[in-house]
Design a protein around this motif. Structure first.
Motif, PDB file in Angstrom:
ATOM      1  N   GLN A   1       0.760  -1.514   0.024  1.00 11.51           N
ATOM      2  CA  GLN A   1       0.121   0.144   0.028  1.00 11.51           C
ATOM      3  C   GLN A   1       0.923   1.296   0.100  1.00 11.51           C
ATOM      4  N   GLN A   2       2.054   1.132   0.481  1.00 12.16           N
ATOM      5  CA  GLN A   2       2.868   2.356   0.572  1.00 12.16           C
ATOM      6  C   GLN A   2       3.951   2.609  -0.480  1.00 12.16           C
ATOM      7  N   TYR A   3       4.590   1.494  -0.866  1.00 11.92           N
ATOM      8  CA  TYR A   3       5.870   1.645  -1.519  1.00 11.92           C
ATOM      9  C   TYR A   3       5.550   1.748  -3.238  1.00 11.92           C
ATOM     10  N   PRO A   4       4.606   1.196  -3.685  1.00  5.18           N
ATOM     11  CA  PRO A   4       4.504   1.154  -5.390  1.00  5.18           C
ATOM     12  C   PRO A   4       4.993   2.535  -5.922  1.00  5.18           C
ATOM     13  N   PRO A   5       4.288   3.694  -5.338  1.00  3.79           N
ATOM     14  CA  PRO A   5       4.808   4.972  -6.180  1.00  3.79           C
ATOM     15  C   PRO A   5       6.374   5.098  -5.974  1.00  3.79           C
ATOM     16  N   LEU A   6       6.838   4.632  -5.087  1.00  6.21           N
ATOM     17  CA  LEU A   6       8.661   4.688  -5.017  1.00  6.21           C
ATOM     18  C   LEU A   6       9.148   3.851  -5.976  1.00  6.21           C
ATOM     19  N   GLN A   7       8.559   2.720  -6.020  1.00  8.54           N
ATOM     20  CA  GLN A   7       9.350   1.352  -6.689  1.00  8.54           C
ATOM     21  C   GLN A   7       9.142   1.690  -8.277  1.00  8.54           C
ATOM     22  N   LEU A   8       8.063   1.651  -8.785  1.00  9.18           N
ATOM     23  CA  LEU A   8       7.495   1.622 -10.087  1.00  9.18           C
ATOM     24  C   LEU A   8       8.225   2.641 -11.093  1.00  9.18           C
TER      25      LEU A   8
END
Length: 183
Positions: free
Chosen positions: A18-25
């Motif tokens: 819920q937290q990290y996809p915006p940083l990882q993608l």
């Protein structure tokens, strides 16, 4: 330090997606290409520090079969989440990989190295051991880390850095494993 990190990642495992996809993608798209074209020809891929398996989904959505990807993470909580995605994952320390020499054509690692710089040489030695000569290494480190020092470490470990890219909050390195095993 490893025990503290492991406990932290175990606590984060359930909420990580819920937290990290915006940083990882953005890191994935920049380092691998929007269609993952940089690694599409690799038949065996190691996701080093796979976490919950976000990279698996990114690659699968771009036509790379899940069976070609093996994940490694030292956090049992993260490994459990990755397995729920259908990832073949091994819960081990990145400095002690349980794979035969030259097992992979590609190794990917996002924001794993430089967390504990005292272990980076051991981890890169293991990566070089399991990566085929001429294989691809894609790795990112946080922007705050010195890219020249990290590039020197990569080169001393037997990798030729072919490109350095800004990858969101990270800096990405595209590398090729040198043909000679001496590094």
């Amino acid at each position: 330090m490893q025990d503290i990190l492991k406990k932290s990642y175990n606590r984060q495992a359930l909420a990580y997606d819920q937290q990290y996809p915006p940083l990882q993608l953005p890191k994935y798209k920049t380092l691998l290409g929007r269609d993952a074209g940089w690694i599409k020809k690799c038949s065996t891929i190691l996701d080093l520090g796979c976490g919950t398996g976000l990279l698996l989904d990114f690659l699968y959505e771009r036509g790379i079969e899940k069976a070609r990807i093996t994940g490694v993470d030292f956090s049992p909580g993260m490994c459990a989440q990755a397995r729920m995605r259908g990832m073949h994952v091994v819960c081990v320390d990145a400095a002690e990989l349980p794979f035969a020499e030259m097992s992979f054509q590609c190794v990917l690692s996002f924001t794993l190295l430089r967390i504990d710089p005292t272990r980076d040489a051991m981890v890169l030695s293991e990566v070089r051991r399991v990566l085929q000569p001429g294989g691809l290494l894609g790795v990112t480190i946080l922007m705050k880390n010195d890219p020249e020092i990290f590039q020197e470490l990569l080169e001393a470990s037997g990798f030729m850095v072919t490109e350095i890219l800004p990858c969101g909050q990270d800096r990405g390195f595209r590398c090729i494993a040198e043909l000679s095993r001496s590094g």
